[in-house]
Motif scaffolding. Structure first.
Motif, PDB file in Angstrom:
ATOM      1  N   VAL A 604     -13.132  37.128   7.170  1.00 25.32           N
ATOM      2  CA  VAL A 604     -12.523  38.439   6.940  1.00 25.32           C
ATOM      3  C   VAL A 604     -12.544  39.227   8.245  1.00 25.32           C
ATOM      4  N   VAL A 605     -11.379  39.808   8.583  1.00 19.99           N
ATOM      5  CA  VAL A 605     -11.229  40.546   9.838  1.00 19.99           C
ATOM      6  C   VAL A 605     -10.602  41.911   9.557  1.00 19.99           C
ATOM      7  N   LEU A 606     -11.078  42.958  10.236  1.00 16.96           N
ATOM      8  CA  LEU A 606     -10.491  44.291  10.163  1.00 16.96           C
ATOM      9  C   LEU A 606      -9.649  44.551  11.402  1.00 16.96           C
ATOM     10  N   VAL A 607      -8.475  45.180  11.218  1.00 14.26           N
ATOM     11  CA  VAL A 607      -7.590  45.480  12.361  1.00 14.26           C
ATOM     12  C   VAL A 607      -7.085  46.914  12.270  1.00 14.26           C
ATOM     13  N   GLU A 608      -6.584  47.412  13.400  1.00 12.55           N
ATOM     14  CA  GLU A 608      -6.095  48.786  13.489  1.00 12.55           C
ATOM     15  C   GLU A 608      -4.764  48.972  12.775  1.00 12.55           C
ATOM     16  N   ASP A 609      -3.861  47.974  12.947  1.00 13.21           N
ATOM     17  CA  ASP A 609      -2.524  48.107  12.376  1.00 13.21           C
ATOM     18  C   ASP A 609      -1.844  46.744  12.333  1.00 13.21           C
ATOM     19  N   VAL A 610      -0.559  46.725  11.969  1.00 15.11           N
ATOM     20  CA  VAL A 610       0.166  45.468  11.828  1.00 15.11           C
ATOM     21  C   VAL A 610       0.273  44.726  13.161  1.00 15.11           C
ATOM     22  N   TYR A 611       0.386  45.474  14.255  1.00 20.68           N
ATOM     23  CA  TYR A 611       0.514  44.826  15.568  1.00 20.68           C
ATOM     24  C   TYR A 611      -0.783  44.115  15.960  1.00 20.68           C
ATOM     25  N   ALA A 612      -1.911  44.711  15.601  1.00 18.50           N
ATOM     26  CA  ALA A 612      -3.202  44.063  15.857  1.00 18.50           C
ATOM     27  C   ALA A 612      -3.342  42.808  14.997  1.00 18.50           C
ATOM     28  N   ALA A 613      -2.831  42.896  13.761  1.00 15.00           N
ATOM     29  CA  ALA A 613      -2.862  41.723  12.877  1.00 15.00           C
ATOM     30  C   ALA A 613      -2.020  40.590  13.465  1.00 15.00           C
ATOM     31  N   ILE A 614      -0.827  40.951  13.951  1.00 11.14           N
ATOM     32  CA  ILE A 614       0.060  39.942  14.563  1.00 11.14           C
ATOM     33  C   ILE A 614      -0.593  39.333  15.787  1.00 11.14           C
ATOM     34  N   ASP A 615      -1.239  40.175  16.598  1.00  7.36           N
ATOM     35  CA  ASP A 615      -1.908  39.677  17.806  1.00  7.36           C
ATOM     36  C   ASP A 615      -3.025  38.702  17.445  1.00  7.36           C
ATOM     37  N   HIS A 616      -3.791  39.022  16.404  1.00  5.73           N
ATOM     38  CA  HIS A 616      -4.876  38.125  15.963  1.00  5.73           C
ATOM     39  C   HIS A 616      -4.305  36.777  15.518  1.00  5.73           C
ATOM     40  N   ILE A 617      -3.232  36.842  14.757  1.00 10.64           N
ATOM     41  CA  ILE A 617      -2.613  35.596  14.273  1.00 10.64           C
ATOM     42  C   ILE A 617      -2.118  34.746  15.434  1.00 10.64           C
ATOM     43  N   HIS A 618      -1.497  35.376  16.427  1.00 11.66           N
ATOM     44  CA  HIS A 618      -0.985  34.617  17.577  1.00 11.66           C
ATOM     45  C   HIS A 618      -2.112  34.009  18.405  1.00 11.66           C
ATOM     46  N   ARG A 619      -3.243  34.703  18.488  1.00  9.98           N
ATOM     47  CA  ARG A 619      -4.358  34.191  19.301  1.00  9.98           C
ATOM     48  C   ARG A 619      -5.178  33.125  18.581  1.00  9.98           C
ATOM     49  N   HIS A 620      -5.285  33.238  17.280  1.00  9.58           N
ATOM     50  CA  HIS A 620      -6.210  32.357  16.555  1.00  9.58           C
ATOM     51  C   HIS A 620      -5.549  31.479  15.495  1.00  9.58           C
ATOM     52  N   GLY A 621      -4.277  31.684  15.239  1.00 12.74           N
ATOM     53  CA  GLY A 621      -3.611  30.912  14.192  1.00 12.74           C
ATOM     54  C   GLY A 621      -3.095  29.568  14.667  1.00 12.74           C
ATOM     55  N   SER A 622      -2.512  28.825  13.747  1.00 13.33           N
ATOM     56  CA  SER A 622      -1.967  27.496  14.068  1.00 13.33           C
ATOM     57  C   SER A 622      -0.465  27.426  13.821  1.00 13.33           C
ATOM     58  N   GLU A 623       0.175  28.602  13.593  1.00 15.27           N
ATOM     59  CA  GLU A 623       1.624  28.680  13.381  1.00 15.27           C
ATOM     60  C   GLU A 623       2.072  27.889  12.153  1.00 15.27           C
ATOM     61  N   HIS A 624       1.224  27.867  11.161  1.00 12.71           N
ATOM     62  CA  HIS A 624       1.530  27.157   9.923  1.00 12.71           C
ATOM     63  C   HIS A 624       2.206  28.115   8.932  1.00 12.71           C
ATOM     64  N   THR A 625       1.409  28.908   8.210  1.00  8.48           N
ATOM     65  CA  THR A 625       1.940  29.848   7.221  1.00  8.48           C
ATOM     66  C   THR A 625       1.102  31.121   7.241  1.00  8.48           C
ATOM     67  N   ASP A 626       1.801  32.272   7.310  1.00  7.92           N
ATOM     68  CA  ASP A 626       1.099  33.551   7.318  1.00  7.92           C
ATOM     69  C   ASP A 626       1.842  34.537   6.430  1.00  7.92           C
ATOM     70  N   CYS A 627       1.071  35.460   5.841  1.00  8.22           N
ATOM     71  CA  CYS A 627       1.623  36.340   4.805  1.00  8.22           C
ATOM     72  C   CYS A 627       1.202  37.788   5.050  1.00  8.22           C
ATOM     73  N   ILE A 628       2.092  38.702   4.703  1.00  7.23           N
ATOM     74  CA  ILE A 628       1.753  40.126   4.690  1.00  7.23           C
ATOM     75  C   ILE A 628       1.917  40.652   3.274  1.00  7.23           C
ATOM     76  N   VAL A 629       0.955  41.454   2.852  1.00  9.52           N
ATOM     77  CA  VAL A 629       1.070  42.155   1.576  1.00  9.52           C
ATOM     78  C   VAL A 629       1.270  43.623   1.935  1.00  9.52           C
ATOM     79  N   ALA A 630       2.468  44.139   1.673  1.00  9.49           N
ATOM     80  CA  ALA A 630       2.791  45.508   2.085  1.00  9.49           C
ATOM     81  C   ALA A 630       3.930  46.062   1.250  1.00  9.49           C
ATOM     82  N   GLU A 631       3.854  47.341   0.941  1.00  2.88           N
ATOM     83  CA  GLU A 631       4.943  48.034   0.268  1.00  2.88           C
ATOM     84  C   GLU A 631       5.865  48.697   1.287  1.00  2.88           C
ATOM     85  N   ASP A 632       5.346  48.955   2.483  1.00  3.71           N
ATOM     86  CA  ASP A 632       6.133  49.569   3.551  1.00  3.71           C
ATOM     87  C   ASP A 632       7.069  48.509   4.135  1.00  3.71           C
TER      88      ASP A 632
END
Length: 717
Positions: A604-632
């Motif tokens: 579990v990771v806490l981030v400042e905003d969507v851009y921080a979330a994207i940055d985390h995914i790009h640095r630590h992910g494997s480019e497989h499948t990623d999801c956002i849960v958002a009404e905005d």
């Protein structure tokens, strides 16, 4: 008898033998005659002659002997000044004339010492064009053999019409190896023995430590595969010529054995049935067990079968798939019994629960597989589908069409259902297939392979889908870049990385399945709970399961983060955190953000905003499948467009990243590559394209005679 090979039982009925002695056997390294070896050869022939065998000898070495004698003659007859000049190569035919006389004199002397009479017969290529000559030859040899005389044949190089003994390989025979094969046929020999300076035919150059002696030559297995070393140091053809002659003779019904003439008593050992040398026999393919056939042969067979598969109608290909689906359900009890045996062995061996979960088959899974195959069977046939149609010029139309890749190699671990999915996709896409499953699913894979291939009609051939059973064969498979068109590894990061580093064949796949779910501050929390729980707990061992939960910092203050974690813990999920989350929530710190748990655990990771979330995914992910849960919607669109993964979702579980759920029927795997195919790979990912043009006599002629229109006709295709 110890050392006797059962495949050589035919030797009991052998009476007439043609023995060809290679140049390298009768000469030393300096080109002079090896009199000791010649003497040992003559002693063997004398013993066989005494035992009642009829021996016909084809002798080599005359040119070499003659060259030695003529070099000496030129030396003693030349002045000192003449010897200082460049020395031209001696005429081969002159060497043959002088050497033949000397070689025969030595044979006559050696045989006389053994109380054996020999006879010299010199022949040329043109002689065999005359039917009368061939008839007379047979009668003469028959008469000599009846008197226990050993006929010694050689090509009469001195008067041969070929350009030179070493240069011309045209005609009825082209060297003494082919002469020996021809004589074996003409004189109705029971066996042809070709004596060489090596123990027999090797899988590669005999000097290579990795080369292995081939005891029985199977044409279908070895033709075009063996790497030959250098030709004979003195003779004309070396092993290449021997194999060519041996294959010709064996195909005509004359068994052939290539063995060493340097080792003492090898001819007698051959006739005792000992397993020495390499045997060529037209029934050899019946003697070698199927499991001994190499992976290259499997690849060749898969390619040939795939071409037959492509040639049948779309309806017939669909019927194969429907028959496979029916066969799976008809054999469900047997499949589950074999799978239960695999699971029991895995449990006893102490395998991890995640692996056992992937290994296990249940009745529902069999039904699901069968239904997926039926969906695939009813899909539009992709083979030959016109992707683009262009009028290049008046009357000249070009089509870009979908076409099978060729032969696929799929290496997978644990999941036996993968075999069925992959096989059905290969059939739908018209590809040949080689499969290598994990040893833990050996029994499951074997029964599933049997069920699937039993549904393939003989007109296509069950070898369309080959099952590789030995892990040791994988390195050999990965070398077959000219036979295998694509490798798809399904398994651990270690497996995929190792395969990518070990082959020239294109590799399609993903090394890790590190999937993220980002819960934005605008998310519907109840929806987020459902998505997070499903992404993590529906099937934790799957590569599309959530491994990291990323949460907007505001949800910490609102208490939504605690609700999400509580839901996960109720389902038995172990929670790990980044440094901040670990201290705030008093949970163990994750050792790495790039970790695939494949079990009921997540980070579990806490981030400042969507851009921080994207940055985390790009640095630590494997480019497989990623999801956002958002009404905005604005935030969601930023995520969907900037996250560079194979599959990116809004308000949907990562578990939807699957070929069946995407409507592809099934998948061979999920690709994180950026070339060819990305995401779940179904039928389309197993196709390439080719161009088909239809004209009525157009030519380029420097583009002078063509008026290009380049009109898009795709909608009319």
């Amino acid at each position: 008898m110890e050392g006797v090979d059962s495949t050589r039982a035919f030797l009991r009925n052998v009476k007439r033998i043609v023995i060809k002695v290679g140049t390298a056997v009768v000469t030393r390294a300096d080109g002079r005659l090896a009199v000791g070896r010649l003497g040992a050869l003559c002693e063997q022939i004398e013993e066989l002659n005494y035992q009642g065998y009829e021996i016909i000898l084809v002798a080599s070495g005359a040119v070499g002997v003659g060259r030695q004698r003529l070099r000496y003659r030129r030396l003693v007859n030349s002045s000192f000044a003449e010897l200082q000049k460049p020395q031209h190569e001696l005429d081969g035919k002159a060497c043959a004339a002088v050497g033949q006389n000397g070689l025969m004199a030595i044979y006559d002397t050696l045989f006389s010492q053994l109380d054996v009479t020999s006879a010299q017969l010199l022949v040329t290529d043109n002689d065999f064009k005359d039917p009368n000559f061939r008839k007379q030859l047979t009668e003469t040899v028959k008469s000599l053999l009846s008197l226990k005389v050993v006929p010694i044949f050689n090509e009469n190089d001195a008067i041969s019409t070929r350009r030179a003994p070493y240069e011309d390989s045209s005609g009825i025979f082209w060297d003494n190896d082919s002469l020996a094969a021809l004589l074996a046929l003409e004189l109705k020999a029971d066996l042809l023995v070709l004596l060489s300076d090596v123990d027999g035919l090797y899988s590669g150059p005999p000097s290579d430590p990795k080369s292995k002696l081939i005891h029985t030559y199977v044409k279908e297995r070895f033709e075009g595969v063996i790497t030959f070393g250098e030709k004979s140091r003195l003779g004309r053809g070396g092993m290449t010529a021997k194999v060519k002659s041996a294959v010709c003779a064996a195909d005509a019904g004359i068994p052939v054995i290539i063995t060493s003439g340097l080792a003492g008593g090898n001819i007698i050992k051959v006739l005792r049935g000992e397993r020495i040398g390499t045997l060529f026999h037209r029934d050899a393919n019946k003697w070698v067990p199927v499991e001994h056939i190499g992976v290259r042969d499997m690849a060749v067979a898969a390619r040939e079968s795939s071409r037959r598969l492509q040639a049948i109608s779309s309806k017939e290909r669909s019927k194969i798939l429907l028959d496979i689906a029916d066969a799976l359900q008809a054999n469900e009890k047997q499949i589950l019994a074999e799978n239960e045996a695999d699971v029991a062995v895995a449990q006893q061996a102490g395998y991890e629960k995640s692996l056992i979960s992937r290994l296990e088959l249940k009745s529902e899974k069999i039904s699901s597989l069968a239904n997926a195959i039926r969906v695939l069977a009813n899909m539009k046939d992709p083979i030959g589908h016109v992707l683009k149609r262009t009028e290049l010029a008046d009357g000249l139309v070009l089509e870009k069409t979908a076409s099978p890749l060729g032969v696929l190699l799929i290496i997978f671990e644990s999941r036996p259902e993968a075999l069925v999915q992959i096989a059905s996709l290969a059939i739908r896409s018209g590809n040949g297939l080689l499969l290598k499953g994990g040893k833990e699913a050996k029994r499951s894979n074997t029964i599933l392979h049997k069920v699937v291939t039993s549904a393939i009609p003989q007109s296509v051939g069950e070898k369309l889908i080959g099952l590789v059973t030995s892990r040791e064969e994988i390195p050999e498979l990965l070398k077959l870049d000219e036979m295998i068109d694509l490798v798809i590894p399904r398994g651990s990061n270690e497996l995929v990385s190792q395969i990518k580093a070990s082959t020239k064949i294109p590799v399609l796949g993903h090394a890790d399945g590190i999937c993220h779910v980002y819960v934005d501050k605008s998310a519907n929390i109840e929806m987020a709970k459902q998505i997070v729980l499903d992404a993590k707990t529906d099937y934790p061992a799957a590569c599309n399961a959530m491994e990291t939960l990323i949460v907007h910092k505001d949800l910490m203050q609102s208490g939504a983060l605690n609700e999400l974690i509580m839901e996960l813990k109720i389902k038995g999920v172990d929670i790990y955190g980044g440094e901040k989350v670990s201290s705030l929530l008093n949970v163990p710190e994750a050792q790495s953000f790039r970790h695939e748990y494949s079990s009921l655990a997540c980070t579990v990771v806490l981030v400042e905003d969507v851009y921080a979330a994207i940055d985390h995914i790009h640095r630590h992910g494997s480019e497989h499948t990623d999801c956002i849960v958002a009404e905005d919607s604005e935030v969601a669109e930023v995520f969907l467009h900037l996250v560079n993964s194979a599959s990116v979702f809004r308000n949907a579980s990562t578990r939807f990243s699957d070929g069946f759920r995407f409507g592809l029927g099934a998948e061979v795997g999920i690709s994180t590559s950026r070339i060819h195919a990305r995401g779940p790979v179904g039928v389309e990912g197993l196709l390439t394209t080719r161009w088909i043009a239809r004209g009525n006599g157009q030519i380029v002629n420097g583009d002078k005679g063509v008026v290009y229109t380049h009109k898009d006709l795709t909608q009319k295709a």
